[in-house]
Design a protein around this motif. Structure first.
Motif, short mmCIF file in Angstrom:
data_model
loop_
_atom_site.label_atom_id
_atom_site.label_comp_id
_atom_site.label_asym_id
_atom_site.label_seq_id
_atom_site.Cartn_x
_atom_site.Cartn_y
_atom_site.Cartn_z
N ILE A 1 55.05 31.48 40.99
CA ILE A 1 55.77 30.22 41.39
C ILE A 1 54.77 28.97 41.10
O ILE A 1 54.93 28.11 40.57
CB ILE A 1 56.41 30.27 42.42
CG1 ILE A 1 57.66 31.12 42.20
CG2 ILE A 1 56.86 28.72 43.00
CD1 ILE A 1 58.30 31.66 43.88
N TRP B 1 62.42 28.73 30.27
CA TRP B 1 61.66 28.61 31.57
C TRP B 1 63.04 28.34 32.69
O TRP B 1 62.86 28.87 33.78
CB TRP B 1 60.89 27.35 31.82
CG TRP B 1 59.67 27.54 31.25
CD1 TRP B 1 59.14 27.00 30.07
CD2 TRP B 1 58.58 28.65 31.66
NE1 TRP B 1 57.93 27.76 29.82
CE2 TRP B 1 57.43 28.57 30.89
CE3 TRP B 1 58.46 29.02 32.95
CZ2 TRP B 1 56.32 29.48 30.99
CZ3 TRP B 1 57.36 29.97 33.08
CH2 TRP B 1 56.10 30.01 32.08
N LYS B 2 64.03 27.58 32.24
CA LYS B 2 65.26 27.46 33.12
C LYS B 2 65.63 28.96 33.47
O LYS B 2 66.02 29.47 34.50
CB LYS B 2 66.15 26.61 32.76
CG LYS B 2 67.35 26.44 33.63
CD LYS B 2 68.26 25.25 33.24
CE LYS B 2 69.21 24.95 34.26
NZ LYS B 2 69.89 23.85 34.56
N ARG C 1 64.63 33.19 40.97
CA ARG C 1 65.46 32.69 42.24
C ARG C 1 66.34 33.86 42.86
O ARG C 1 66.27 34.42 43.97
CB ARG C 1 66.05 31.56 42.02
CG ARG C 1 66.80 30.93 43.38
CD ARG C 1 67.58 29.69 43.22
NE ARG C 1 68.77 30.23 42.07
CZ ARG C 1 69.66 30.69 42.53
NH1 ARG C 1 70.08 31.22 43.83
NH2 ARG C 1 70.55 30.93 41.60
N ARG D 1 64.20 31.81 33.19
CA ARG D 1 63.17 32.43 33.86
C ARG D 1 63.21 32.29 35.56
O ARG D 1 63.03 32.98 36.50
CB ARG D 1 61.69 32.23 33.35
CG ARG D 1 60.59 33.07 33.72
CD ARG D 1 59.60 32.97 32.87
NE ARG D 1 58.17 33.02 33.24
CZ ARG D 1 57.89 33.86 33.96
NH1 ARG D 1 58.57 34.72 34.60
NH2 ARG D 1 56.32 33.97 34.30
N THR D 2 63.20 30.85 35.63
CA THR D 2 63.30 30.47 37.00
C THR D 2 64.60 30.87 37.75
O THR D 2 64.41 31.22 39.12
CB THR D 2 63.43 28.83 37.01
OG1 THR D 2 62.20 28.38 36.52
CG2 THR D 2 63.33 28.38 38.55
N GLU E 1 53.53 28.30 37.70
CA GLU E 1 54.68 27.70 36.91
C GLU E 1 54.63 26.33 37.39
O GLU E 1 54.86 25.21 36.50
CB GLU E 1 56.03 28.19 37.19
CG GLU E 1 56.17 29.54 36.36
CD GLU E 1 57.33 30.09 36.52
OE1 GLU E 1 58.44 29.60 37.12
OE2 GLU E 1 57.56 31.26 35.70
N TYR F 1 63.11 21.31 31.22
CA TYR F 1 64.04 22.35 30.81
C TYR F 1 64.81 22.25 29.34
O TYR F 1 65.21 23.37 29.02
CB TYR F 1 65.05 22.80 32.11
CG TYR F 1 64.48 23.19 33.29
CD1 TYR F 1 63.41 24.42 33.06
CD2 TYR F 1 64.60 22.98 34.43
CE1 TYR F 1 62.99 24.76 34.26
CE2 TYR F 1 64.16 23.41 35.61
CZ TYR F 1 63.27 24.61 35.55
OH TYR F 1 62.70 24.98 36.80
#
Length: 64
Positions: A48, A10-11, A18, A13-14, A51, A4
């Protein structure tokens, strides 16, 4: 170094994925726009899984 840290977007986006899943009821995850299309839950699982593959096999493989 954390992945990350290398890919900070990406963090974000994650976290957004969530949070969007947090508020959905099970019946909403089974929703399909048409009967021949994937359900919303299936689309989330696909994103998911893609990724996880990308981080483990593509990015992780760069360090080998």
């Amino acid at each position: 170094m954390d992945l990350y840290e290398l890919f900070p977007h990406w963090k974000t986006r994650t976290e957004r994925i969530r949070k969007s899943l947090e508020n959905l009821a099970p019946y909403q995850l089974e929703f399909r726009h048409r009967s021949d299309m994937r359900s919303m839950g299936n689309l989330y699982r696909h994103i998911i899984a893609a990724e996880i593959y990308w981080f483990q096999d593509i990015v992780g493989g760069m360090n080998k």
